[in-house]
Design an enzyme around this catalytic site. Structure first.
Site, PDB file in Angstrom:
ATOM      1  N   ARG A 206      50.193  10.004 -17.460  1.00  0.00           N
ATOM      2  CA  ARG A 206      48.609  10.843 -16.909  1.00  0.00           C
ATOM      3  C   ARG A 206      49.429  11.875 -16.314  1.00  0.00           C
ATOM      4  NH1 ARG A 206      49.082   5.028 -16.682  1.00  0.00           N
ATOM      5  NH2 ARG A 206      46.998   3.516 -16.091  1.00  0.00           N
TER       6      ARG A 206
ATOM      7  N   ASP B  39      53.991  -6.248 -16.842  1.00  0.00           N
ATOM      8  CA  ASP B  39      55.266  -6.094 -17.536  1.00  0.00           C
ATOM      9  C   ASP B  39      56.680  -6.863 -17.251  1.00  0.00           C
ATOM     10  OD1 ASP B  39      53.283  -4.703 -18.889  1.00  0.00           O
ATOM     11  OD2 ASP B  39      54.185  -2.618 -17.882  1.00  0.00           O
TER      12      ASP B  39
END
Ligand code: S3P
Length: 441
Positions: free
Chosen positions: A32, A325
């Site tokens: 990002r 994750d």
């Protein structure tokens, strides 16, 4: 990237982990940082960027669409952005390598620019579903031609002006949420995402930091995130905190190898990312947060982790989005806990870099771990603190987190675990094996 030569590795126990480690920059925040800086007008600086293959794929893509991105000798990255609406038509297809985050977020960015982009990726990425991003971006006016089953390679023809939408997320996915918000950046009016189950909120925090008009409210169906389009982003100085997902491997390694005592410095403690710490603490792990502070708009702490006997738990399904994750490494912790750990409600694991339920089941089972597979998770009967038998193969399936998880399993195994390929570790944690050597020296 997609052509890396396989690197087999046999991992055996090495004794306790000791010392201090600083994990690399957070992968989600690194992607990002590059994307938002590339859309700001002026020069941004990024410290602590994760220099793994996935993030480098994002950097290459933003360069191909007009941003100037350089790395200084001091490791600080400088990005001169093109401004929202200023992305240029890339001359070639964008190779996303192994990176789902690069692909889905960039699809969002491109959707509201008048350019056409072809996205390609490696075998793992080309098997992952993109329909979840295609659907809302098509509603906004982008034209997307994908390979069968909504897969890569795909061609996306963006549109300007795009149509603002209100989109309720059908799956708990920060990537899809971010894709719509990023498309909204260059769309007139207000684009809204309704998020019934909270997922990582780095896009929201960072877009606000870059000066976008973004609000988050609680609504009857969940969080309502609204962004006003045709935004002007202001350049930033970003300090990327350490990746809690990378820290997870060391948290579990130190928890399961007797005699271990380590400190993991600078870990991002954003509550949308700390599910593994919660689950491990429920199992009896000794994880102490010291020096809690704020870095770059994110809570950060150093974590002292000492070996502790672990007990089986039922992993609360509501933790799934905040540890999505981390299931592969949690499965390793469960393999040495006392009792039967049940982790369900994690169906999304089927569509990660590999099918992480099937891949971890096969790898652990081949090494003597007793388990049961469900459509949405695994139940694992642990050894009660004894070593995992080991002595078997583990196939990493182009999945970095499988390679690292099975390496940690090898540290707690009676006989070596033969991993077919640890090269995928380069996507998110290039220094992983160097750090392992230093912690077990
Ligand atoms: C990410 C979101 C998650 C996560 C991935 C990174 C992100 O994916 O698994 O590693 O940076 O937004 P989903 O959106 O598919 O859950």
């Amino acid at each position: 990237m997609s052509t890396a030569t396989p690197r087999p590795l046999a991992v055996s126990s090495r004794g306790p982990l000791k010392g201090r480690v600083t994990v690399p920059g957070d992968k989600s925040i690194s992607h990002r940082s590059l994307m938002f800086s590339a859309l700001a007008v002026g020069e941004s600086r990024i410290e602590g960027l994760l220099e793994g293959e996935d993030v480098l794929a994002t950097a290459a893509a933003m360069r191909a669409m007009g941003a100037t991105i350089t790395r200084g000798d001091d490791g600080v990255w400088t990005v001169s952005g093109v401004g929202v609406g200023g992305l240029l038509q890339p001359e070639q297809a964008l190779d996303m390598g192994n990176s789902g985050t690069s692909t889905r977020l960039l699809m969002g960015l491109v959707a509201s620019h008048p350019i056409t982009v072809t996205f390609t990726g490696d075998a793992s990425l080309s098997s992952r579903p993109m329909g979840r991003a295609i659907e809302p971006l098509s509603q906004m006016g982008a034209e997307i031609t994908s390979s069968p089953g909504g897969r890569l390679p795909l061609m996306l023809k963006g549109i300007s002006p795009a149509v603002p939408i209100t989109y309720t997320l059908p799956v708990a996915s920060a990537q899809v949420k971010s894709a719509v918000l990023l498309a909204g950046l260059n769309t007139p009016g207000i684009t809204r995402v309704i998020e019934p189950v909270p997922t990582r909120d780095h896009s929201e925090r960072m877009l606000k930091g870059f000066g976008a008009e973004l609000t988050v409210e609680d609504g009857p169906e969940g969080k309502i995130i609204s962004i006003r389009g045709e935004a002007e982003l202001k350049p930033q100085h970003i300090i990327v905190p350490g990746d809690p997902s990378s820290a997870g491997f060391w948290m579990v390694a130190a928890s399961i190898v007797p005699g271990s005592d380590i400190t993991i410095a600078n870990v991002c403690m954003n509550p949308t990312r700390t599910g593994l710490i919660k689950a491990l603490r429920m199992m009896g792990a000794s994880i102490e947060a010291v020096d809690s502070r704020e870095v770059g708009g994110e809570p950060v702490a150093d974590l002292r982790v000492r070996h502790a006997p672990l007990k089986a738990i039922e992993v609360p399904p509501e933790l799934a989005p905040s540890m999505i994750d981390e299931y592969p490494i949690l499965f390793v912790a469960a393999s040495v806990a006392e009792g039967r750990t049940v982790a369900r409600g994690a169906h999304e694991l089927r569509v990660k870099e590999s099918d992480r339920i099937a891949t971890m089941r096969a790898a652990l089972e081949a090494n003597g771990v007793v388990l049961e597979e469900f459509e949405d998770g695994l139940a694992i009967t642990g050894t009660g603190g004894a070593p995992i038998p080991g002595g078997g193969a583990a196939v990493s399936k182009l999945d970095h987190r499988i390679a690292m998880s099975m390496t940690v399993a090898g540290l707690a195994a009676a006989a070596p675990i033969a991993i077919d390929d640890v090269a995928p570790v380069q996507t998110s944690y290039p220094a992983f094996f160097t750090v392992l050597d230093s912690l077990t020296a």
